[in-house]
Design an enzyme around this catalytic site. Sequence first.
Site, PDB file in Angstrom:
ATOM      1  N   VAL A 134       0.874  -1.381  -0.002  1.00 39.74           N
ATOM      2  CA  VAL A 134      -0.115  -0.432   0.055  1.00 39.74           C
ATOM      3  C   VAL A 134       0.190   1.147  -0.003  1.00 39.74           C
ATOM      4  CG1 VAL A 134      -2.242   0.816   1.396  1.00 39.74           C
ATOM      5  CG2 VAL A 134      -1.558  -1.145   1.417  1.00 39.74           C
ATOM      6  N   LYS A 207      -5.833  -1.113  -2.409  1.00 37.89           N
ATOM      7  CA  LYS A 207      -5.034  -0.810  -1.671  1.00 37.89           C
ATOM      8  C   LYS A 207      -6.192  -0.485  -0.781  1.00 37.89           C
ATOM      9  CE  LYS A 207      -0.797   0.481  -4.922  1.00 37.89           C
ATOM     10  NZ  LYS A 207      -0.122   1.351  -5.612  1.00 37.89           N
TER      11      LYS A 207
HETATM   12  N1  HSE Z   1       0.629   0.949 -10.801  1.00 40.23           N
HETATM   13  C1  HSE Z   1       0.752   1.610  -9.316  1.00 40.23           C
HETATM   14  C2  HSE Z   1       1.093   3.126  -9.486  1.00 40.23           C
HETATM   15  C3  HSE Z   1       2.733   1.010  -8.720  1.00 40.23           C
HETATM   16  O1  HSE Z   1       1.119   3.553 -10.085  1.00 40.23           O
HETATM   17  O2  HSE Z   1       0.932   3.445  -8.385  1.00 40.23           O
HETATM   18  C4  HSE Z   1       2.459  -0.490  -7.856  1.00 40.23           C
HETATM   19  O3  HSE Z   1       1.367   0.039  -7.176  1.00 40.23           O
END
Ligand code: HSE
Length: 428
Positions: A134, A207
């Site tokens: 997260v 998350k």
């Molecule tokens: N792809 C996600 C982001 C990172 O752009 O924050 C990994 O969770």
Amino acid sequence: MTSPLRLGIAGLGTVGVGVVRILRQQAKLLEARAGRPIEIVAISARTRDKDRGVNLSPYDWEDDPVALARRDDVDVLVELMGGSDGPAKAATEAALAAGKHVVTANKAMLAHHGQALADRAEANGCALRFEGAVAGGIPVVKTLMEGLAGNGMTRVMGVMNGTCNYILTRMQDAGLTYEEAFAEADALGFLEADPELDVGGIDAGHKLAILAALAFGTRCDFDAVELEGIGAITIEDIRQAADMGYRIKLLGVAQMTGRGLEQRMSPCLVPAASPLGQLEGGTNMVVLEGDAVEQIVLRGPGAGEGPTASAVMGDVMDIARGLRLPVFGQPAGTLAAARPANSTVPAAYYLRLQLIDKPGALAKITAILGDAGVSIDRMRQYGHQDTSAPVLIVTHKTTRADLNTALAAVRETDVVLADPVAIRIEEV
Ligand code: HSE
């Protein structure tokens, strides 16, 4: 000498390599802080013969992450493969079944299987830690589980997908269209292999579901997260929002209401001057509200090698030091299934409508809003084209249900040229 903590690392992508680097470069510091050495025993990844820029020759290689998880000389599985099911889940389950601790950065696996994995970990006396899952480098799991353990949490909010925040910021600052900003994020390698995970709000929704479980003592329930991505946001909305003193953010909000647990990940307008409104680029921010602490704001890098490896190492260090906490902050058997509530908390909304420019068009719309009990706070008609009139309306606080009733009726009229845009204005 105290016995070393022996790690098996499954997954050698960006984060896995970052963890190896920290363990090699900071071995003395980590040993001093943990009171024991921390060693990598074995590693596993999809491809063996690949230059990852770090010397992996001292470590045993396992083709199969499940075999890695079961090794007698591994105390902790560090799962950095990703994916809600497949090898990540199989290896995690194998490690827990063998009585080994697990550290993971896998938000999808936790969001979908968090409860079952927590049950299994606690039944076997194992730690299951997931700080890296997260908001990257922000220690928000630890903050909720430990620092804020004395609070009844009232609301958790967050901008937790850096890619979406980058796209929205570029639209705002450089006047790019959504498609141009998306292409730029793609060229910079920001997008997940399946971009829908980012722009569809799914990654951030995972998350949020994890944070909601920690904050409210409920079973992790990703299916109950109301998801809306950023794909429909136009430069026009960004400009109009800015003109009214707002920024558009992909914002996650979880709060316990009288009707149940509300979890939503959707574009929202937030005041431009607020910490969330000022969040630029790929950075993440989590806002935590509790009955005693009131409000705290955590800000930091949400992804990348160093930041996510930093979070993973925080978990490894806790295990090395002997800290054992329930997976979601209270025993897994006491986590209750929360009744899901869909956007019951009233809010003001930003509406953008494309109306036919003819007498009575606007009157039809305002009558529909009035009939549905939706009151208008501000309204503006701007930038007439030949036959169409763009109209902006900011409502007073209303429920999403009343607004939906109104919007359904608006769509049925013969005066709208495009689907109305409705974006919640979040009080932050
Ligand atoms: N792809 C996600 C982001 C990172 O752009 O924050 C990994 O969770």
